[in-house]
Every structure is written in structure tokens, then in C-alpha cells.
Design an enzyme around this catalytic site. Structure first.
Site, PDB file in Angstrom:
ATOM      1  N   GLU A  80       0.879  -1.173   0.000  1.00 31.88           N
ATOM      2  CA  GLU A  80       0.000   0.000   0.000  1.00 31.88           C
ATOM      3  C   GLU A  80       0.911   1.216   0.000  1.00 31.88           C
ATOM      4  OE1 GLU A  80      -3.593   1.978   2.655  1.00 31.88           O
ATOM      5  OE2 GLU A  80      -2.699   0.091   3.298  1.00 31.88           O
ATOM      6  N   ARG A 138       5.803 -12.520  10.054  1.00 28.62           N
ATOM      7  CA  ARG A 138       6.435 -11.231   9.769  1.00 28.62           C
ATOM      8  C   ARG A 138       7.884 -11.263  10.236  1.00 28.62           C
ATOM      9  NH1 ARG A 138       2.395  -7.221   9.184  1.00 28.62           N
ATOM     10  NH2 ARG A 138       3.867  -5.507   9.390  1.00 28.62           N
ATOM     11  N   LYS A 169       4.788   1.185   9.727  1.00 28.39           N
ATOM     12  CA  LYS A 169       4.796   2.428   8.948  1.00 28.39           C
ATOM     13  C   LYS A 169       4.289   3.598   9.781  1.00 28.39           C
ATOM     14  CE  LYS A 169       3.586   0.342   4.599  1.00 28.39           C
ATOM     15  NZ  LYS A 169       2.411   0.219   3.745  1.00 28.39           N
TER      16      LYS A 169
HETATM   17  P1  ATP Z   1       2.170  -1.559   8.075  1.00 27.86           P
HETATM   18  O1  ATP Z   1       1.231  -2.431   8.863  1.00 27.86           O
HETATM   19  O2  ATP Z   1       3.417  -1.190   8.782  1.00 27.86           O
HETATM   20  O3  ATP Z   1       1.515  -0.388   7.425  1.00 27.86           O
HETATM   21  P2  ATP Z   1       1.734  -3.327   5.943  1.00 27.86           P
HETATM   22  O4  ATP Z   1       2.034  -4.734   6.198  1.00 27.86           O
HETATM   23  O5  ATP Z   1       0.320  -2.959   6.010  1.00 27.86           O
HETATM   24  O6  ATP Z   1       2.654  -2.475   6.889  1.00 27.86           O
HETATM   25  P3  ATP Z   1       1.850  -3.219   3.111  1.00 27.86           P
HETATM   26  O7  ATP Z   1       2.292  -2.149   2.242  1.00 27.86           O
HETATM   27  O8  ATP Z   1       0.414  -3.602   3.086  1.00 27.86           O
HETATM   28  O9  ATP Z   1       2.308  -2.829   4.560  1.00 27.86           O
HETATM   29  O10 ATP Z   1       2.737  -4.525   2.894  1.00 27.86           O
HETATM   30  C1  ATP Z   1       3.032  -5.058   1.645  1.00 27.86           C
HETATM   31  C2  ATP Z   1       3.411  -6.512   1.817  1.00 27.86           C
HETATM   32  O11 ATP Z   1       4.518  -6.632   2.678  1.00 27.86           O
HETATM   33  C3  ATP Z   1       2.288  -7.313   2.428  1.00 27.86           C
HETATM   34  O12 ATP Z   1       2.153  -8.525   1.708  1.00 27.86           O
HETATM   35  C4  ATP Z   1       2.742  -7.541   3.836  1.00 27.86           C
HETATM   36  O13 ATP Z   1       2.236  -8.749   4.323  1.00 27.86           O
HETATM   37  C5  ATP Z   1       4.255  -7.561   3.687  1.00 27.86           C
HETATM   38  N1  ATP Z   1       4.892  -7.164   4.936  1.00 27.86           N
HETATM   39  C6  ATP Z   1       4.698  -6.033   5.626  1.00 27.86           C
HETATM   40  N2  ATP Z   1       5.416  -6.017   6.764  1.00 27.86           N
HETATM   41  C7  ATP Z   1       6.103  -7.179   6.796  1.00 27.86           C
HETATM   42  C8  ATP Z   1       7.021  -7.779   7.716  1.00 27.86           C
HETATM   43  N3  ATP Z   1       7.388  -7.153   8.844  1.00 27.86           N
HETATM   44  N4  ATP Z   1       7.524  -8.987   7.408  1.00 27.86           N
HETATM   45  C9  ATP Z   1       7.175  -9.615   6.285  1.00 27.86           C
HETATM   46  N5  ATP Z   1       6.317  -9.126   5.379  1.00 27.86           N
HETATM   47  C10 ATP Z   1       5.772  -7.924   5.622  1.00 27.86           C
HETATM   48 MG    MG Z   2      -1.215  -3.675   4.679  1.00 31.93          MG
END
Ligand code: ATP
Ligand code: MG
Length: 559
Positions: free
Chosen positions: A33, A259, A269
Site C-alpha cells: 500500500e 512477519r 509504517k
Molecule cells: P504496516 O502495517 O506497517 O503499514 P503493511 O504490512 O500494512 O505495513 P503493506 O504495504 O500492506 O504494509 O505490505 C506489503 C506486503 O509486505 C504485504 O504482503 C505484507 O504482508 C508484507 N509485509 C509487511 N510487513 C512485513 C514484515 N514485517 N515482514 C514480512 N512481510 C511484511
Molecule cells: Mg497492509
């Protein structure tokens, strides 16, 4: 397929799918996102998605999840693309957006209505929450749940045509309000948002919810394995439900993995944004952050980051990875790759009183201790040199084998010197040392070599290149800043120290992107933003030894 054993459960599933004939290709996607910069956690997802496709001659889509209108920032989109490329992966012509599928998604919604599997609900958000029940109590059906297919279709089209205000109605899947899984209690699949969308402009007044858009976009793109993090495990029944109802041509399979959490780092984020907004760091690219852009600025090499991710592996177990694992990948990379140089970070002047004034000579220094092919370089030597302040102690303990009054030390690639006199200013601070050198001890000379216990690095004063060097340390003092009440309490006040260093002349005029081992100190890289031909700025990427390892192990073991 490669012949070796699959190295994690996801690669095992893929191998099994090939073996059983279920698939003959792998198609994955990385679905960020664009509401912030990527961090080290995302690197795991990127390496996994692009990695498994690459290993199997498959394909990977970079798909921006832009189901939230107005939230996307072009700055983030570009940064995400840069980060993926930097990590060494390429989506080729497969850059997509959830919004590319808004037409198809809309058709799917109408199909669900036709099948009486979706209805327009006119409860407000508050009421919907109330009707949903709790983890221990089943939900209740909305009074609007039994609307006819015709009425639902008419209302939904009016929603689409902008005849209602935000929140007046939503479209919900008709599943089961008593399901033990809250996600299955008639989740919302479309909502009214009268906000222009960055990619579709004013075309839509309604927008699909993530759970609905995500799985179907996977299907539209022919994704075979939809890899996501564990928090989506409870969403999988819903993911499958949409596929069961709509029976798209391709049926993706969602697989969850844990994660990546990195000790001493924040990987949320929202919290990263807070650090930036509050000015606690210099920006998203602050080298102390575990953002990919920050790590890149600091000088972490992409191959080392990939190596780290591969060492961490892919499992379903939640854990916190020690920072030392990442740093060891970086050290290992540089140990082989980086040429050695000498830099005095906190200079103390040494005058060699018996070295003729005006005389200079050049010493030959090896560029790499075990890679002869990297050759040698010349280091000027003269009457005045700089040594590290920390390499001199006036009242030294017995085991201090560096320089002390009356003591001797070898200058690397040069001579043995003896400290004869300590020069202090009025306040008693040591400002220089008067030493004498032993002309018989030049490194590499055939004459019998005297041995002394310590060897220190040095830089000739006349030709030294003055540089700003930024010494980074952990941004937080606790290994899990993300799980304490207020991370502000755990900020490390010493996370950045800026010093004016004296570098050997071979470090003058190096290109941006160069990285070296400063002998005895660590690995340093030019700062990509501030390093200029006439003003050298280096970042310490990592120290040579891990001074935190013990502390970190103790803290994590206490959990
Ligand atoms: P945040 O919750 O910090 O905003 P997010 O997971 O919502 O992060 P996205 O942009 O939706 O952020 O993530 C893109 C991809 O990266 C998704 O498939 C998510 O599962 C993966 N991802 C995000 N954080 C991690 C992590 N700490 N370890 C592994 N994969 C991750
Ligand atoms: Mg997300």
C-alpha cells in the site's frame, strides 16, 4: 526447478504443486500500500515473492494496493519501485494497481448480488459494529439482509452512480452472522467514498474493500501462490469464499508466513511516520532507520540484505531477529568486497621529533589482507601524523598495548615509535604527543624486525583529507521498541555521533557509493546525499565487531 531440497515450507508447497501437476508455473505478487516507505520487513516479502518466482522461471507482479482513494502519494510509489529495484528484483511489464481492476471487481459484486450472496445494507457504521457481535457472542442479521435481488441491484447501481452520501449504504457479502470467524460475519465489500481516486479520477463513487479486491486481483492476474503475513490467516476463509462463489478462471492459494521483526528497529509504517513527523530522525532515509531507503543511504549493500533475509528463512513462527544477524551479513559481504583504508576518526597529533623536517616518504599499503589481486596503494608519511585519541592513554593499565608515555607501538605499514612527551593545553587536555621513530623498523625492510605488541593506524597530517564521518548506533536502547508503551522513552541519545576525521589521501575524491573498511574501525560508505567531491562525508555502516551482541542476547532471553 532447482534440484536442491526446498529450503522452507512455501518452497516445499510449490515443489509439491509442480510434482502433482497442479501448476507448471509460479506467479506471485508483492502488494504494497503506497502509504509509506518500505522497511526491512517488506524486504522479506519482496525477496520471498520475487525469489520463488525467479527460482522457478515464474513471474512476479508489483501491485499497488490503492483501494483507499486519496491516500496514495506519488512519492511513495516511486520510492517503492526504487527499493524493489535496489534489492535486485524486476517486475518487467507487470506493474499493476488494484484500481486497474475496478471494472472487473464491480462486475463481480453484481454477480454476487445476482446470486443473492451480497446485499445492500443501510445500517450506519455504528449499528453495523453493534450487530456484528463479539468474539464470544454471535452477530445479528441486519434488518436489510433480506432485500430482494432486484432491490439490491437497484440500490447498488445508485450507489455507483453517486446518488447517496458517504456511509448511507454499504454492500456486504451474505455469509454468516454467527460465524466464529468475525471476518465471515457479512463483511463489507463496497463502500461509498465521494473522493477522486489518483488513478481513476472521478469515475467511481464506490470503492471495494481490501479483502474483496485483493483475492480477486490475485485471480485476475493468475497468481498461483498468494504469500502474505500471518495476520491474514483469519481472512483466508473469506479469501476462499469469494473464489468459491465467483469461480474465476485462475484460483490462487493464500499462504501465510510470519512477519520479520528486527531487534532495535521499528517496522510499523505508522510509527516510522511518527519518527519522521516529529523530527526525531532526519527523514525516511535516516540511516538509523530500518527503512530500505535508510539502509541504502547508510550503505548497506543489497546483496547483504538479501543474504540476511535468506538466513532468517520463512516459517510460521513469530520471532524477533537479532540485529547482529543483519550486521553479520553486512560484515561478511564487506570483509570480502571492501578495500582497506586508514582513517583517524578522533585525531591526536603526533610529532616525530627525530624525523627530519620537510622530509616525506611513501609507505606501501595492502588494499586487502587476503585478496592480492586488489593490489596496494601508497601512503605518504612525514614528521607529523595523526593517531586515534583512543590509541593513547596517559595512565594505561598493564595490558594496554597501544601508546603510553615511554611506551612503543608500531604504526601499521610504517615504523615503530616511542612516546617521549605528552603536550597539554592549559586545561590539561592532551593536544599532541612528541614521539621518536626507529628508522630501522620500517615495515617490509630487510633489517631485523623488532617486535612490539601493539599496531595502530595513522594518517600523515600534511596530506590528510578532512571528512565528516557519521557514527551510527542503535536508534533504540531496548530490543523491542515497538512493544513498549511509548517508544520515545527508549530513544538512544547517542545514536548519532558526528566526528571530523582525518583520512588518508587515497580516500579523497572517491565516488559516491564507495565503501571501505577503515582499518580497526568498521565499514564506511560515502553518504549518497551529502558526500561531494570537495566535502567528504562518510557513514559508518557497521563496526567490525559486535559490541551489542551480549546485551541483546540477554535482553531477548529475558522475555
Ligand atoms: P504496516 O502495517 O506497517 O503499514 P503493511 O504490512 O500494512 O505495513 P503493506 O504495504 O500492506 O504494509 O505490505 C506489503 C506486503 O509486505 C504485504 O504482503 C505484507 O504482508 C508484507 N509485509 C509487511 N510487513 C512485513 C514484515 N514485517 N515482514 C514480512 N512481510 C511484511
Ligand atoms: Mg497492509
Amino acid at each position: 526447478m532447482n534440484d536442491s531440497e526446498p529450503k522452507d515450507f512455501i518452497r516445499q508447497i510449490i515443489a509439491d504443486d509442480f510434482a502433482s501437476g497442479k501448476h507448471d508455473t509460479v506467479v506471485t505478487r508483492f502488494p504494497p500500500e503506497p502509504n509509506g516507505y518500505l522497511h526491512i520487513g517488506h524486504a522479506k516479502s519482496i525477496c520471498l515473492n520475487f525469489g520463488v518466482a525467479e527460482e522457478n522461471n515464474g513471474k512476479t507482479f508489483l501491485r499497488f494496493d490503492d483501494t483507499n482513494p486519496g491516500k496514495e502519494d506519488p512519492e511513495y510509489v516511486e520510492a517503492i519501485k526504487d527499493d524493489v529495484h535496489w534489492l535486485g528484483f524486476d517486475w518487467e511489464d507487470r506493474l499493476t494497481h488494484a484500481s486497474d481492476y475496478f471494472d472487473q471487481l464491480y462486475e463481480c459484486a453484481e454477480k454476487l448480488i445476482e446470486m443473492d450472496k451480497a446485499y445492500v445494507d443501510s445500517l450506519n457504521a455504528e449499528e453495523i459494529r453493534e450487530y456484528r457481535g463479539t468474539l464470544t457472542e454471535p452477530g445479528r442479521n441486519s434488518p436489510y439482509r433480506d432485500r430482494s435481488v432486484e432491490e439490491n441491484m437497484e440500490l447498488f447501481r445508485k450507489m455507483r452512480d453517486g446518488e447517496f452520501a458517504d456511509g448511507e449504504h454499504v454492500l456486504r457479502a451474505k455469509i454468516d452472522m454467527a460465524s466464529p470467524n468475525m471476518n465471515m460475519r457479512d463483511p463489507t465489500i463496497y463502500r461509498i467514498r465521494d473522493i477522486p481516486h489518483q488513478n481513476t479520477g472521478d469515475k467511481w463513487k464506490i470503492y471495494p474493500m481490501y479483502d474483496f479486491a485483493h483475492g480477486l486481483s490475485d485471480a485476475f492476474e493468475g497468481i498461483t501462490h498468494s504469500l502474505c503475513t500471518l495476520e491474514f490467516e483469519d481472512h483466508r476463509p473469506l479469501y476462499d469464499w469469494f473464489l468459491d462463489q465467483l469461480e474465476p478462471e485462475h484460483r490462487p492459494r493464500q499462504i501465510e508466513f510470519s512477519r520479520l521483526n528486527l531487534a532495535y528497529a521499528l517496522t510499523s509504517k505508522r510509527k516510522l511516520n511518527q519518527l519522521v513527523e516529529e523530527g526525531l530522525v532526519s527523514g525516511w532515509d535516516d540511516p538509523r532507520l530500518a527503512t530500505l531507503i535508510g539502509m541504502r543511504r547508510r550503505g548497506y549493500p543489497a546483496p547483504a540484505v538479501r543474504d540476511f533475509i535468506s538466513r532468517v528463512g520463512v516459517t510460521k513462527k513469530d520471532n524477533v531477529i537479532e540485529m547482529s544477524v543483519l550486521e553479520n551479513s553486512v560484515r561478511e559481504h564487506f570483509d570480502h568486497e571492501a578495500e582497506r583504508r586508514m582513517a583517524v576518526l578522533k585525531p591526536l597529533k603526533v610529532v616525530l621529533t627525530n624525523y627530519p623536517a620537510g622530509q616525506t616518504e611513501t609507505m606501501t599499503a595492502q588494499n586487502h589482507p587476503n585478496r592480492e589481486e586488489l593490489g596496494t596503494r601508497e601512503m605518504p608519511f612525514g614528521r607529523e601524523i595523526y593517531i586515534e585519541r583512543g590509541d593513547f592513554m596517559e595512565e594505561a593499565p598493564k595490558k594496554f598495548f597501544r601508546l603510553k608515555p615511554g611506551g612503543e607501538v608500531r604504526l601499521r605499514f610504517a615504523y615503530i615509535i616511542r612516546c617521549d612527551e605528552v603536550i597539554k593545553d592549559d586545561s590539561g587536555e592532551v593536544v599532541a604527543l612528541h614521539c621518536s621513530y626507529d628508522p630501522e623498523t620500517r615495515s617490509g625492510s630487510k633489517a631485523a624486525q623488532r617486535k612490539v605488541k601493539g599496531t595502530i593506524h595513522w594518517v600523515a597530517a600534511d596530506s590528510a583529507v578532512l571528512a565528516e564521518v557519521r557514527l551510527y548506533d542503535r536508534l533504540f536502547t531496548v530490543p523491542e521498541p515497538g512493544s513498549i508503551a511509548d517508544f520515545h522513552d527508549a530513544l538512544n541519545p547517542g545514536s548519532l555521533e558526528v566526528v571530523n576525521a582525518a583520512l588518508e589521501p587515497a580516500l579523497g575524491n572517491v565516488e559516491v557509493g564507495s565503501a571501505y573498511q577503515f582499518e580497526r574501525q568498521g565499514y564506511f560508505a560515502t553518504d549518497p546525499v551529502d558526500h561531494k567531491p570537495d566535502k567528504a562525508v562518510f557513514n559508518r555502516v557497521v563496526t567490525l565487531r559486535d559490541s551489542w551482541a551480549k546485551l541483546e542476547k540477554q535482553a531477548l532471553a529475558q522475555k
